[in-house]
Scaffold this motif. Structure first.
Motif, PDB file in Angstrom:
ATOM      1  N   TYR A 151       0.826  -1.203   0.000  1.00  0.00           N
ATOM      2  CA  TYR A 151       0.000   0.000   0.000  1.00  0.00           C
ATOM      3  C   TYR A 151       0.863   1.256   0.000  1.00  0.00           C
ATOM      4  O   TYR A 151       0.503   2.257  -0.617  1.00  0.00           O
ATOM      5  CB  TYR A 151      -0.932   0.013   1.218  1.00  0.00           C
ATOM      6  CG  TYR A 151      -2.144  -0.853   1.051  1.00  0.00           C
ATOM      7  CD1 TYR A 151      -3.022  -0.666  -0.004  1.00  0.00           C
ATOM      8  CD2 TYR A 151      -2.407  -1.868   1.948  1.00  0.00           C
ATOM      9  CE1 TYR A 151      -4.127  -1.468  -0.166  1.00  0.00           C
ATOM     10  CE2 TYR A 151      -3.513  -2.678   1.805  1.00  0.00           C
ATOM     11  CZ  TYR A 151      -4.376  -2.475   0.746  1.00  0.00           C
ATOM     12  OH  TYR A 151      -5.463  -3.266   0.588  1.00  0.00           O
ATOM     13  N   GLY A 152       1.981   1.207   0.648  1.00  0.00           N
ATOM     14  CA  GLY A 152       2.873   2.348   0.672  1.00  0.00           C
ATOM     15  C   GLY A 152       3.550   2.593  -0.662  1.00  0.00           C
ATOM     16  O   GLY A 152       3.812   3.734  -1.042  1.00  0.00           O
ATOM     17  N   CYS A 153       3.839   1.528  -1.385  1.00  0.00           N
ATOM     18  CA  CYS A 153       4.514   1.654  -2.680  1.00  0.00           C
ATOM     19  C   CYS A 153       3.555   1.894  -3.842  1.00  0.00           C
ATOM     20  O   CYS A 153       4.006   2.259  -4.933  1.00  0.00           O
ATOM     21  CB  CYS A 153       5.335   0.399  -2.958  1.00  0.00           C
ATOM     22  SG  CYS A 153       6.733   0.211  -1.850  1.00  0.00           S
ATOM     23  N   ALA A 154       2.278   1.700  -3.635  1.00  0.00           N
ATOM     24  CA  ALA A 154       1.308   1.869  -4.723  1.00  0.00           C
ATOM     25  C   ALA A 154       1.358   3.272  -5.341  1.00  0.00           C
ATOM     26  O   ALA A 154       1.378   3.392  -6.577  1.00  0.00           O
ATOM     27  CB  ALA A 154      -0.098   1.527  -4.234  1.00  0.00           C
ATOM     28  N   PRO A 155       1.384   4.337  -4.561  1.00  0.00           N
ATOM     29  CA  PRO A 155       1.462   5.664  -5.193  1.00  0.00           C
ATOM     30  C   PRO A 155       2.739   5.851  -6.016  1.00  0.00           C
ATOM     31  O   PRO A 155       2.712   6.492  -7.065  1.00  0.00           O
ATOM     32  CB  PRO A 155       1.428   6.635  -4.010  1.00  0.00           C
ATOM     33  CG  PRO A 155       0.766   5.872  -2.920  1.00  0.00           C
ATOM     34  CD  PRO A 155       1.190   4.442  -3.120  1.00  0.00           C
ATOM     35  N   LEU A 156       3.834   5.280  -5.567  1.00  0.00           N
ATOM     36  CA  LEU A 156       5.079   5.373  -6.323  1.00  0.00           C
ATOM     37  C   LEU A 156       4.938   4.651  -7.663  1.00  0.00           C
ATOM     38  O   LEU A 156       5.359   5.160  -8.707  1.00  0.00           O
ATOM     39  CB  LEU A 156       6.229   4.777  -5.513  1.00  0.00           C
ATOM     40  CG  LEU A 156       7.599   4.776  -6.187  1.00  0.00           C
ATOM     41  CD1 LEU A 156       8.064   6.199  -6.442  1.00  0.00           C
ATOM     42  CD2 LEU A 156       8.593   4.028  -5.333  1.00  0.00           C
ATOM     43  N   GLY A 157       4.338   3.468  -7.637  1.00  0.00           N
ATOM     44  CA  GLY A 157       4.121   2.719  -8.873  1.00  0.00           C
ATOM     45  C   GLY A 157       3.208   3.467  -9.833  1.00  0.00           C
ATOM     46  O   GLY A 157       3.450   3.492 -11.045  1.00  0.00           O
TER      47      GLY A 157
END
Length: 67
Positions: free
Chosen positions: A5-11
């Motif tokens: 969930y934390g990396c989703a915006p980065l992706g």
């Protein structure tokens, strides 16, 4: 799970430039490979392959909470 969930915006921020640079098909294939690799790595530990319910058997009838 919190990491995903934390990396989703980065992706989401990187996927459009990646598609612009390399094209849609290679990026989607790379995403599919990453998803498959993640699932395969989750199955590597022995404990994930030998999951069972306490006592070794599934309950015969559903457990219903009565409050």
């Amino acid at each position: 799970m919190l990491v995903s969930y934390g990396c989703a915006p980065l992706g989401l921020a990187l996927i459009a430039p990646a598609m612009g640079a390399w094209g849609v098909t290679p990026v989607l294939l790379g995403c599919a490979a990453a998803c498959l690799l993640g699932a395969a790595l989750a199955a590597v530990p022995r404990t994930s392959r030998t999951l069972s319910t306490p006592g070794g058997r599934a309950p015969a009838t559903p457990v219903v909470s009565r409050r």
